[in-house]
Design an enzyme around this catalytic site. Structure first.
Site, PDB file in Angstrom:
ATOM      1  N   GLU A 151     -48.606 -52.239  31.275  1.00  0.00           N
ATOM      2  CA  GLU A 151     -49.508 -51.977  32.392  1.00  0.00           C
ATOM      3  C   GLU A 151     -50.969 -52.185  32.001  1.00  0.00           C
ATOM      4  O   GLU A 151     -51.372 -51.924  30.870  1.00  0.00           O
ATOM      5  CB  GLU A 151     -49.299 -50.550  32.895  1.00  0.00           C
TER       6      GLU A 151
ATOM      7  N   CYS B 114     -58.760 -51.798  31.533  1.00  0.00           N
ATOM      8  CA  CYS B 114     -58.106 -50.987  30.502  1.00  0.00           C
ATOM      9  C   CYS B 114     -56.805 -51.693  30.120  1.00  0.00           C
ATOM     10  O   CYS B 114     -55.912 -51.837  30.963  1.00  0.00           O
ATOM     11  CB  CYS B 114     -57.848 -49.609  31.107  1.00  0.00           C
TER      12      CYS B 114
ATOM     13  N   CYS C 249     -45.624 -46.397  22.347  1.00  0.00           N
ATOM     14  CA  CYS C 249     -46.567 -45.954  21.312  1.00  0.00           C
ATOM     15  C   CYS C 249     -45.838 -45.029  20.349  1.00  0.00           C
ATOM     16  O   CYS C 249     -44.963 -44.268  20.752  1.00  0.00           O
ATOM     17  CB  CYS C 249     -47.745 -45.208  21.944  1.00  0.00           C
TER      18      CYS C 249
ATOM     19  N   CYS D  36     -48.726 -38.370  20.612  1.00  0.00           N
ATOM     20  CA  CYS D  36     -49.649 -37.337  21.090  1.00  0.00           C
ATOM     21  C   CYS D  36     -48.954 -36.544  22.199  1.00  0.00           C
ATOM     22  O   CYS D  36     -48.364 -37.125  23.116  1.00  0.00           O
ATOM     23  CB  CYS D  36     -50.940 -37.965  21.595  1.00  0.00           C
TER      24      CYS D  36
ATOM     25  N   CYS E  65     -49.620 -37.142  26.155  1.00  0.00           N
ATOM     26  CA  CYS E  65     -49.684 -38.514  26.674  1.00  0.00           C
ATOM     27  C   CYS E  65     -48.309 -38.998  27.106  1.00  0.00           C
ATOM     28  O   CYS E  65     -47.337 -38.872  26.353  1.00  0.00           O
ATOM     29  CB  CYS E  65     -50.244 -39.451  25.604  1.00  0.00           C
TER      30      CYS E  65
ATOM     31  N   CYS F 194     -55.624 -42.260  32.946  1.00  0.00           N
ATOM     32  CA  CYS F 194     -55.419 -42.180  31.486  1.00  0.00           C
ATOM     33  C   CYS F 194     -54.134 -41.428  31.172  1.00  0.00           C
ATOM     34  O   CYS F 194     -53.903 -40.353  31.707  1.00  0.00           O
ATOM     35  CB  CYS F 194     -56.516 -41.381  30.801  1.00  0.00           C
TER      36      CYS F 194
HETATM   37  N1  SAH Z   1     -53.969 -44.972  21.257  1.00  0.00           N
HETATM   38  C1  SAH Z   1     -55.341 -45.094  21.639  1.00  0.00           C
HETATM   39  C2  SAH Z   1     -55.572 -45.693  23.007  1.00  0.00           C
HETATM   40  C3  SAH Z   1     -54.713 -45.250  24.174  1.00  0.00           C
HETATM   41  S1  SAH Z   1     -54.995 -43.714  24.972  1.00  0.00           S
HETATM   42  C4  SAH Z   1     -56.033 -43.754  21.503  1.00  0.00           C
HETATM   43  O1  SAH Z   1     -55.370 -42.766  21.213  1.00  0.00           O
HETATM   44  O2  SAH Z   1     -57.247 -43.689  21.635  1.00  0.00           O
HETATM   45  C5  SAH Z   1     -56.464 -43.805  25.880  1.00  0.00           C
HETATM   46  C6  SAH Z   1     -57.079 -42.411  26.100  1.00  0.00           C
HETATM   47  O3  SAH Z   1     -56.380 -41.652  27.123  1.00  0.00           O
HETATM   48  C7  SAH Z   1     -57.003 -41.586  24.846  1.00  0.00           C
HETATM   49  O4  SAH Z   1     -58.183 -40.872  24.602  1.00  0.00           O
HETATM   50  C8  SAH Z   1     -55.870 -40.652  25.175  1.00  0.00           C
HETATM   51  O5  SAH Z   1     -55.879 -39.555  24.350  1.00  0.00           O
HETATM   52  C9  SAH Z   1     -56.117 -40.347  26.635  1.00  0.00           C
HETATM   53  N2  SAH Z   1     -54.966 -39.723  27.292  1.00  0.00           N
HETATM   54  C10 SAH Z   1     -53.670 -39.850  26.947  1.00  0.00           C
HETATM   55  N3  SAH Z   1     -52.878 -39.110  27.763  1.00  0.00           N
HETATM   56  C11 SAH Z   1     -53.691 -38.520  28.649  1.00  0.00           C
HETATM   57  C12 SAH Z   1     -53.457 -37.657  29.770  1.00  0.00           C
HETATM   58  N4  SAH Z   1     -52.217 -37.281  30.132  1.00  0.00           N
HETATM   59  N5  SAH Z   1     -54.532 -37.240  30.476  1.00  0.00           N
HETATM   60  C13 SAH Z   1     -55.775 -37.657  30.136  1.00  0.00           C
HETATM   61  N6  SAH Z   1     -56.042 -38.468  29.096  1.00  0.00           N
HETATM   62  C14 SAH Z   1     -55.021 -38.894  28.357  1.00  0.00           C
END
Ligand code: SAH
Length: 377
Positions: free
Chosen positions: A97, A110, A117, A121, A124, A345
């Site tokens: 996406e 984006c 991944c 985390c 996420c 995000c």
């Molecule tokens: N792996 C990379 C890029 C992808 S995530 C990284 O970790 O930076 C892009 C951003 O969205 C990151 O800051 C991530 O932590 C945030 N993110 C992930 N899940 C989210 C959620 N459920 N709500 C808000 N932000 C989120």
């Protein structure tokens, strides 16, 4: 566009160095390679016949040796707020996406760097799917190519896409080689021609690759911090167990050191209700970033099915931001965009097939998923 699996060399996804080497092999001058790059990336052309300033002879020789092959567009969704999401079809039933976020003075695209991944985390949704595979440079730049084409403007005249951020699915620094080629195409005048600092790599904190990125190219960096101390960050961003905050901050200092590096790092901080949004967390964060060229971007948590967190209350976010401001730290709160089409995000899921289950928890890094939500409540 030729079929996948043909033996020809695919020009799509090659950078200037790679493209020039191929043309040199054919006895062609460097400028020819540059011209073809311009046709593909700047003008969005994927058919040799349409390259009208190239001689018929060269077009035929190119056709015999080369392809211009890219993934296909599977779907497009448009949010009520103008945010757009594209799904690109990859091999093996995978899909990725890409999201475009229009704002008054800029348009941010984006993009994804991996199918799924492995970083795991806990807040996420991409992480919940596990990891399938790295994207190729072609698959990374195809996202920009399709977005530019469907948005109507092109990269020569009307710059609809002013910024590209690696904040979609995946950890770009875990797919380092392909990400680097993609960045060079994004920043090349014969590629998408974006200025260097308008391309942002976002990382969960792969310290050794932050140093490599520093020496290999000049690009803006965002760091997904999300917690001001190791105890909490270990739970939210498991890679912290390998590269704890002190090491991460040292890498950030190295990234912005040197007079050619007058830039801020953006620290992303997802706001999780009762988990990391207490005023004490804000004060710890201010201390951590004191004296660093930093901007904090507070991201209200975007929920997804089975999420174990809730979004922080608006007043908690405002109070958190205020504490940082009082300590002279630049802070912005990200407006949630595109949530009606699951384009916000952390909501990007694509379609992740052939999962290798290579998440950190499967690679011997012990992670206490589930305990983070109850902590601090
Ligand atoms: N792996 C990379 C890029 C992808 S995530 C990284 O970790 O930076 C892009 C951003 O969205 C990151 O800051 C991530 O932590 C945030 N993110 C992930 N899940 C989210 C959620 N459920 N709500 C808000 N932000 C989120």
């Amino acid at each position: 566009m030729a079929a996948a699996g043909s033996k020809k060399v695919n020009l799509f996804g090659l950078n200037r160095v790679q493209m020039r080497a191929l043309f040199a092999d054919m006895g062609e001058a460097a400028y020819r390679a540059d011209q073809i790059m311009g046709w593909i990336y700047r003008r969005g052309v994927d058919d040799f016949e349409a390259m009208t300033n190239v001689s018929k002879d060269l077009r035929q020789r190119m056709q015999a040796r080369f392809d211009i092959f890219h993934p296909e567009l599977l779907a497009e969704q448009i949010s009520t707020d103008g945010t757009r999401k594209w799904v690109l079809k990859l091999d093996g039933g995978n899909a990725i996406e890409t999201v475009f976020i229009p704002e008054a003075n800029r348009g941010t695209l984006c993009i994804s760097s991996q199918v799924g991944c492995a970083m795991d985390c806990s807040f996420c949704s991409t992480a919940q799917q596990g990891f399938s595979r790295n994207l190729t440079a072609a698959e990374i730049v195809a996202q920009v190519w399709f977005a530019a084409k469907t948005l109507g403007g092109d990269f020569q005249n009307e710059r609809v896409i002013s910024n590209v951020v690696f904040m979609g699915m995946g950890e770009p620094l875990a797919n380092y080689a392909q990400t680097l080629v993609a960045i060079s195409i994004l920043q090349d005048d014969f590629g998408f021609g974006l200025s260097k600092r308008r391309v942002t790599v976002s990382t969960s904190g792969l310290v050794p690759f932050m140093d490599r990125l520093r020496s290999d190219c000049d690009t803006a960096l965002a760091v997904s911090l999300h917690a001001p101390n190791d105890e909490l960050r270990n739970k939210l961003v498991p890679i912290n167990r390998k590269y704890p905050i002190a090491e991460l901050m040292d890498a950030c200092r190295r990234y912005t050191s040197g007079k050619d590096r007058k830039m801020h790092i953006v620290y992303e901080y997802v706001m999780l209700d009762g988990v990391n949004d207490h005023p004490d967390h804000a004060r710890q964060l201010a201390k951590l970033l004191a004296g660093m060229p930093a901007k904090v971007n507070l991201i209200p948590f975007n929920p997804f099915p089975e999420a174990q967190y809730k979004r922080s209350k608006a007043d908690a976010i405002a109070r958190f931001a205020e504490i940082l401001k009082q300590k002279d730290i630049l802070v912005t709160t990200r407006r949630t965009r595109g949530d009606d089409i699951d384009a916000a995000c952390g909501q990007l899921v694509g379609r992740v097939q052939n999962k290798q289950k290579q998440r950190l928890r499967d690679l011997g890094v012990k992670v206490e998923i589930g305990s983070a939500a109850s902590n601090g409540r």
